[in-house]
Write a protein that holds these residues in place. Structure first.
Motif, PDB file in Angstrom:
ATOM      1  N   PHE A 715     -12.141  -6.585 -13.304  1.00  0.00           N
ATOM      2  CA  PHE A 715     -11.239  -5.550 -12.821  1.00  0.00           C
ATOM      3  C   PHE A 715      -9.863  -6.129 -12.536  1.00  0.00           C
ATOM      4  O   PHE A 715      -9.671  -7.353 -12.461  1.00  0.00           O
ATOM      5  N   ILE A 716      -8.901  -5.234 -12.381  1.00  0.00           N
ATOM      6  CA  ILE A 716      -7.573  -5.532 -11.846  1.00  0.00           C
ATOM      7  C   ILE A 716      -7.322  -4.540 -10.721  1.00  0.00           C
ATOM      8  O   ILE A 716      -7.524  -3.334 -10.888  1.00  0.00           O
ATOM      9  N   ASN A 717      -6.902  -5.039  -9.582  1.00  0.00           N
ATOM     10  CA  ASN A 717      -6.650  -4.185  -8.416  1.00  0.00           C
ATOM     11  C   ASN A 717      -5.251  -4.490  -7.898  1.00  0.00           C
ATOM     12  O   ASN A 717      -4.965  -5.621  -7.483  1.00  0.00           O
ATOM     13  N   THR A 718      -4.376  -3.489  -7.943  1.00  0.00           N
ATOM     14  CA  THR A 718      -2.991  -3.725  -7.536  1.00  0.00           C
ATOM     15  C   THR A 718      -2.463  -2.551  -6.730  1.00  0.00           C
ATOM     16  O   THR A 718      -2.885  -1.406  -6.911  1.00  0.00           O
ATOM     17  N   ASP A 719      -1.550  -2.843  -5.822  1.00  0.00           N
ATOM     18  CA  ASP A 719      -0.861  -1.788  -5.093  1.00  0.00           C
ATOM     19  C   ASP A 719       0.513  -2.277  -4.673  1.00  0.00           C
ATOM     20  O   ASP A 719       0.814  -3.478  -4.716  1.00  0.00           O
ATOM     21  N   GLY A 720       1.364  -1.324  -4.307  1.00  0.00           N
ATOM     22  CA  GLY A 720       2.718  -1.687  -3.913  1.00  0.00           C
ATOM     23  C   GLY A 720       3.552  -0.471  -3.569  1.00  0.00           C
ATOM     24  O   GLY A 720       3.041   0.649  -3.447  1.00  0.00           O
ATOM     25  N   PHE A 721       4.866  -0.705  -3.419  1.00  0.00           N
ATOM     26  CA  PHE A 721       5.790   0.340  -2.984  1.00  0.00           C
ATOM     27  C   PHE A 721       7.013   0.375  -3.908  1.00  0.00           C
ATOM     28  O   PHE A 721       7.447  -0.665  -4.422  1.00  0.00           O
TER      29      PHE A 721
END
Length: 892
Positions: A715-721
């Motif tokens: 998987f790839i798990n990313t978050d941000g603003f």
């Protein structure tokens, strides 16, 4: 409520000063009243405050609101003109949403003429590119490719809309990282001619020109144009940080001990014996401090490839009667590319028996008795490897609009998109022929440059590659006004699509067989059909709250079906405040290139004790083995789940702010399993797909062959603003000042590892900056304007502290100083460049623009431990230095 116009002047001046001092990275100036959700065919009646319903990227339903539930950033035609960019690729790759950079035209790359966009760092294949709302054709150049941005002429672009949210429920596969909709020009009457040129300090000079002609009547419009954009090649040796530095390739002219595969009998190079006596004197060859012959590949190697783009486009529509209209859009683009890199070599080396006239090992060992040897040789006498690429893209669409009744309309049409690619590579070496001529002494290895031209021509090889990607599409979309709610008309969009894709990527037979030194082939061909049905329903429950739900079903002929939903909501409690949120699922169909590739030989190096011992080598050192790249016919689609939430706040009539959060989880990742990983997992008993395995000699355990390739795992798990702030100040007799800050911050980017290992966060590594931002300041007074743009990103150390310690350096900065590069490795935590331009409108409908990109001549952040020149991340940085440009435009 306090009157916005009554804010104290001191506060306004303070905010103005603060906005000018902001440091950030990648967007373009927009009017403070511009919105995230740009329009298509928007008009506003000057006698009414009611907005016409318009279509926005990310939705199939036309609506009146200008600030929607999804974050869409707009690059207008004016933004394009003041940016100084000459191609769509340059424009978009400078965006903050291109988080970790993306593929650019790099000399020596198998996709040397291609430019792609990687939204959120997820890769070009997970970033959907649309042209007027329809899919751009995929590039056939490499397995993970998305659309080639170089196939779209910038002169034809009216604006670009970037949807920084997943949209598979609306547009189908690949819209995981986001969607870019490139809107072409159509509302133009008259003639417009533009010419321009630019010069880079370290290569990459540019030329541009376009001619645009448009006419319209009460019934229809027609617009056509031609354009060209050229960028010259740039060479590694011209980069200031490469001054005095020679590329130290061990493939020069050295004898080594033979390493023999005990099963197949294949021979490759082993331990060092010494340089060929007297054979390290030709141009480009030199002896290092350890009496080891090296070849300086910087003599010929280019950094970025030359590009020559030519485009022709035609667009029009005609109102047949009150209910029917017809439209068409067609374009033809050709991109020619030239790349140059170091002369060819034989990947396994050249076996020379003891009795060969070219065997002088006895002179080295002092016994006068020659022994069998393997030669690591650079065929510099053939000249540099020159690659010429040509990509031709043809896109044609014709459709009809039928206004069935007051509440229902139908849009249907047919489209054909073709992307064709050819490559010719010159001055490669045919290894079997070269081996024969070296063994019998016909080819002189002591003084290669003075070999007979007929001998050189006998071993010289030309490589070819012929590729295409075709897509035929039938589509129909019904738009229905269902009923009225308190907040407006509830709209329903229902659509169907039929696609047929055909792909082929064919290498020449000698490359595919592994006979060409410095080249390898991995031919592939396949086709697929898929049918799609989708629906979207807008529910404006009140004036301050609306919801939008969408669902899409796709049926693919090769891997199966996909069903993805999406819901978004918009809450508008005050005139100057909007809250929004969305949840959606997405997918990416397995690439045809991976599903159908033919087995291709690859000379891979692995660390494997039993094999090294059988070869007579140190078991802890790498040994070259026979690798085979194989297809994965049962590859499945990648899947994603993502959600976002944001706020839009306009506290005054001169300030607008937007803040959006995103979270993306990609599962069933399509990843490449290298030969080393296949060896390691086999030893540890970890998961491997059935088509990837190791073949060993049962007598001694040595590797005979490793089958490597792609499979679904992890998987790839990313978050941000994302943050945007836009201001507009009326300075009275001093003109107007506009500021626009666009910043993207990635909080995490986790990638799963091997079974039993924890996921790794890529943020803060060399290739994954934590943030990128752009601040654009535009001052206008009458016919004169000035633009100053600041581009910035986080700058990270080359490697971890632990790895640097292994090299004996306390920190990355000291490593850079010791390596002697002119800018070493910057110890600063950010990288910043400045662009400036000035534009003057002339009384005769002319316009002159003079500007500079990277006006301070900033060098890219170098990676001291990279293996190939020019030692910087070409996906993130540009190596042209200061680029001064001039552009003149005339309208009639």
């Amino acid at each position: 409520m306090t009157d916005r116009k009554m804010l104290p002047q001191a506060i306004r001046l303070a905010l103005l000063a603060g906005s000018v001092s902001l440091v950030a990275g990648n967007a373009f100036a927009q009017d403070a009243q511009s919105t995230d959700t740009t329009t298509t065919d928007t008009t506003q009646d000057t006698k009414s405050t009611t907005l016409d319903r318009i279509e926005v990227t990310g939705s199939r339903i036309k609506r009146a609101e200008v600030e929607g539930a999804l974050p869409v950033t707009v690059i207008t035609r004016k933004d394009i003109e003041v940016s100084g960019k000459t191609t769509v690729a340059d424009l978009l790759q400078n965006s903050t949403f291109n988080s970790f950079g993306s593929n650019k035209p790099t000399s020596g790359s198998s996709a040397q003429s291609m430019s792609e966009l990687s939204l959120r760092g997820l890769g070009g294949g997970r970033s959907l590119i649309l042209i007027d709302g329809r899919r751009a054709p995929l590039s056939p150049q490499f397995s993970e490719a998305g659309a080639d941005l170089n196939s779209i002429p910038l002169a034809a672009v009216e604006r670009v809309e970037i949807l920084s949210d997943g949209a598979s429920a609306i547009y189908g596969a690949d819209a995981i990282g986001g969607v870019v909709n490139i809107i072409t020009r159509k509302d133009f009457n008259g003639v417009e001619a533009t010419v321009g040129m630019g010069s880079g300090n370290w290569g990459g000079d540019t030329e541009e020109g376009s001619l645009l002609m448009g006419a319209s009547s009460d019934k229809g419009r027609l617009l056509g144009g031609v354009s060209y954009n050229n960028r010259d090649i740039s060479y590694v040796k011209d980069k200031p940080w490469m001054e005095g530095f020679r590329g130290p390739s061990s493939f020069a002219n050295n004898y080594t001990t033979p390493a023999v595969n005990p099963v197949t009998g294949d021979v490759s190079y082993g331990g060092q014996i010494g340089p060929v006596p007297g054979g390290c004197t030709n141009p480009g060859f030199y002896l290092d401090g350890n009496n080891f012959c090296r070849y300086d590949y910087n003599v010929f190697a280019a950094d970025t490839a030359q590009l020559k783009q030519k485009g022709l486009f035609l667009k029009g529509d005609y109102q047949i009667n009150d209910d029917w209209s017809v439209y068409m859009n067609t374009s033809v683009t050709q991109v020619a590319s030239f790349g140059r890199f170091a002369p060819a070599l034989a990947d396994h080396g050249i076996f020379i028996p003891a009795d060969s006239p070219n065997n002088h090992t006895g002179e080295i060992n002092g016994t006068g008795v020659n022994t069998d040897t393997v030669l690591k040789h650079r065929f510099a006498a053939l000249g540099p490897r020159d690659n010429f690429d040509t990509t031709t893209t043809v896109d044609a669409n014709i459709g009809f609009n039928w206004q069935v009744n007051d509440s229902t309309s139908l849009d249907f049409g047919v489209r054909r998109a073709h992307s064709g690619y050819t490559n010719f590579g010159y001055n490669y070496v045919n290894v079997p022929i070269a081996t024969q001529l070296i063994q019998d002494g016909t080819y002189d290895i002591v003084d290669p440059i003075n070999n007979d031209p007929d001998v050189l021509d006998a071993i010289r090889a030309t490589t070819t590659r012929d590729s295409h990607f075709n897509e035929d599409e039938l589509y129909a979309l019904a738009s229905i006004d269902v009923f009225d709610l308190a907040g407006g008309t509830s709209g329903l969009a229902v659509g169907v699509e039929h696609h047929k894709q055909n792909f082929a990527d064919i290498y020449d037979a000698q490359s595919s067989a592994g006979n060409i030194g410095g080249s390898s082939g991995n031919s592939s061909a396949g086709s697929r059909n898929f049918n799609s049905m989708y629906a979207e329903w807008l529910l404006p429950f009140t004036n301050w709250f609306e919801a939008d739900v969408a669902y899409r079903y796709d049926n693919y002929s090769d891997f199966g079906t996909s069903s993805v939903p999406k819901i978004s909501v918009r809450f508008h409690p005050m005139d100057n405040l909007t809250l929004r949120a969305s949840y959606g699922e997405g997918f990416r169909a397995p690439p045809l290139t991976i599903l159908n590739s033919e087995p291709a030989f690859s000379a891979d190096t692995v660390i494997d004790g039993p094999t090294a011992i059988a070869f007579g080598l140190d078991p802890t050192k790498g040994v070259q083995i026979d690798g085979l790249r194989v297809a994965t016919p049962d590859l499945q689609a990648e899947k994603s789940k993502q959600w976002s939430a944001g706020v839009v706040y306009d506290p005054t009539d001169w300030l607008s702010m937007k803040l959006d959060y995103y979270n993306i989880k990609l599962t069933n990742q399509v990843k490449f399993f290298s030969s080393q990983e296949v060896v390691n997992r086999t030893r540890l008993g970890q998961f491997l797909p059935s088509n990837l395995f190791v073949i060993r000699d049962p007598s001694n355990g040595a590797i005979v062959q490793v089958r490597a390739g792609y499979a679904n795992e992890g998987f790839i798990n990313t978050d941000g603003f994302d943050f945007n702030a836009a201001t507009k100040f009326d300075l009275g007799s001093f003109g107007t000042l506009k500021n626009n800050l666009q910043a993207s911050y990635i909080r995490k980017f986790e990638v799963s590892g091997s079974p039993g290992t924890a996921p790794s966060d890529q943020i803060g590594t060399t290739d994954a900056p934590k943030w990128r931002a752009t601040l654009t300041n535009q001052w206008e007074k009458g016919d004169f304007s000035l633009v100053w743009t600041i581009n910035a990103m986080q700058q990270t150390p080359s490697y971890t502290t632990e790895l640097l310690a292994d090299y004996g350096y306390a920190n990355a900065c000291q490593a850079g100083v010791d390596y002697g590069y002119s800018n070493s490795l910057s110890c600063k935590s950010y990288y910043m460049t400045h662009d400036v331009s000035a534009t003057m409108k002339m009384p005769w409908n002319g316009k002159i623009t003079i500007g500079a990109i990277n006006v301070t001549n900033k060098e890219p952040r170098l990676d001291q431990f990279a293996f190939t020149p020019p030692y910087y991340n070409q996906g993130l940085y540009w190596g042209y230095g200061r680029q001064i440009y001039f552009r003149y435009s005339q309208t009639w």
